[in-house]
Design an enzyme around this catalytic site. Structure first.
Site, short mmCIF file in Angstrom:
data_model
loop_
_atom_site.label_atom_id
_atom_site.label_comp_id
_atom_site.label_asym_id
_atom_site.label_seq_id
_atom_site.Cartn_x
_atom_site.Cartn_y
_atom_site.Cartn_z
N CYS A 87 0.85 -1.20 0.00
CA CYS A 87 0.00 0.00 0.00
C CYS A 87 0.88 1.25 0.00
O CYS A 87 1.63 1.47 -0.94
CB CYS A 87 -0.98 -0.02 1.17
SG CYS A 87 -2.36 1.15 0.95
N HIS A 197 -3.67 -4.91 -0.51
CA HIS A 197 -3.27 -5.53 0.75
C HIS A 197 -3.34 -7.05 0.63
O HIS A 197 -4.41 -7.64 0.79
CB HIS A 197 -4.19 -5.08 1.89
CG HIS A 197 -4.00 -3.66 2.29
ND1 HIS A 197 -3.12 -3.28 3.28
CD2 HIS A 197 -4.59 -2.52 1.84
CE1 HIS A 197 -3.16 -1.96 3.42
NE2 HIS A 197 -4.05 -1.48 2.55
N GLU A 199 -2.37 -9.16 2.74
CA GLU A 199 -2.71 -9.71 4.06
C GLU A 199 -4.21 -9.65 4.33
O GLU A 199 -4.70 -10.27 5.28
CB GLU A 199 -1.93 -8.97 5.15
CG GLU A 199 -2.45 -7.61 5.55
CD GLU A 199 -2.07 -6.47 4.61
OE1 GLU A 199 -2.28 -5.30 4.98
OE2 GLU A 199 -1.56 -6.75 3.50
#
Length: 216
Positions: A87, A197, A199
Site C-alpha cells: 500500500c 493488501h 494480508e
C-alpha cells in the site's frame, strides 16, 4: 523423499504506519517465522523485510526516516536482499508523492509520481482484479480473475523506468483499473511491492505471499 524447506525469517518493519499485526498473521499463515520490529540488526539480517504503510505519504516517509527505514531498505536492496512494500509502503518507493498540493520526496527506487486517483468514487475501497504479466512470479498459481483488496485514494498512474542493459531483467508491472489505470504491483528483482493488501486478500493474497517467501 522431498527435502524439507527451511523456515524463512521475515521482519515486518514497525515504523508506526502499517497494519503490522494483520501482516504478521498472514505471513505466519504461509509458514514464515515473523517478527515485528524496527531493530536495525534484525531488519538487516532477516531473509525478507516487509514494509507496510497506511495513511499519508508524507507522514509515512517521516516515520520511516525517523526509524532509519529508508537507510535499511537502501542497504538491503544494494546487497540484493528482498524487500516487499504494501500500500503506502509501495507508494513511498517512487520518486515523489503529491497529496493536497504538497509534494514529498519518496525513496526514489523507481521514477514517477504518486498522485490522486481520478475516479468517480474515492477512496478505491474493496475487491478488484489485476492485469499481471504472463511470466509474473508474484501471481504464479493465481487465476486471471483473482481478486485483491484495495484501500487507497492515491496511486502511481504511469511507469517510466526504462532498462537499456540487456543483462538486467526489466521489472514486471501489474496494473489495475478504478476510474483510471494504475500500478497495482511491481516485481523488480529483490524489490516487490503491491498497492493492494495481500494480508487482507484471503487465499489469493496468501498465494502471493507464498510466492514471495519462496524467493527468499
Amino acid at each position: 523423499m522431498s527435502a524439507v524447506r527451511p523456515t524463512k525469517n521475515v521482519v515486518v518493519f514497525d515504523y508506526g504506519f502499517g497494519n503490522v499485526r494483520s501482516a504478521e498473521r498472514a505471513l505466519a499463515r504461509v509458514g514464515a517465522n515473523v517478527e515485528i520490529t524496527r531493530d536495525y540488526d534484525k531488519a538487516m539480517d532477516a531473509d525478507g523485510l516487509l514494509v507496510p504503510g497506511v495513511g499519508a505519504f508524507s507522514a509515512c516517509m517521516q516515520g520511516l526516516k525517523e526509524a532509519r527505514g529508508d537507510w535499511i531498505i537502501g542497504r538491503r536492496l544494494s546487497g540484493g536482499r528482498p524487500v516487499m512494500g504494501i500500500c503506502v509502503g509501495m507508494q513511498i518507493l517512487f520518486e515523489r508523492g503529491i497529496e493536497h498540493g504538497v509534494e514529498t520526496e519518496g525513496l526514489d527506487e523507481w521514477p514517477g509520481t504518486v498522485g490522486p486517483l481520478k475516479a468517480p468514487i474515492v477512496p478505491h475501497m474493496g475487491w478488484n482484479t489485476v492485469e499481471a504479466p504472463a511470466d509474473s512470479q508474484a501471481f504464479k498459481g493465481l487465476d486471471a480473475d483473482a481478486r485483491f483488496y484495495f484501500v487507497h485514494s492515491y496511486a502511481a498512474r504511469d511507469w517510466s523506468l526504462e532498462i537499456t542493459n540487456p543483462l538486467i531483467r526489466a521489472p514486471k508491472v501489474t496494473w489495475a483499473t478504478h476510474g483510471e489505470r494504475f500500478v497495482a504491483a511491481v516485481e523488480n528483482r529483490a524489490l516487490w511491492a503491491t498497492q493492494f493488501h495481500p494480508e487482507k486478500s484471503g487465499d489469493a493474497g496468501a498465494q502471493l505471499l507464498t510466492n514471495w517467501i519462496e524467493t527468499l
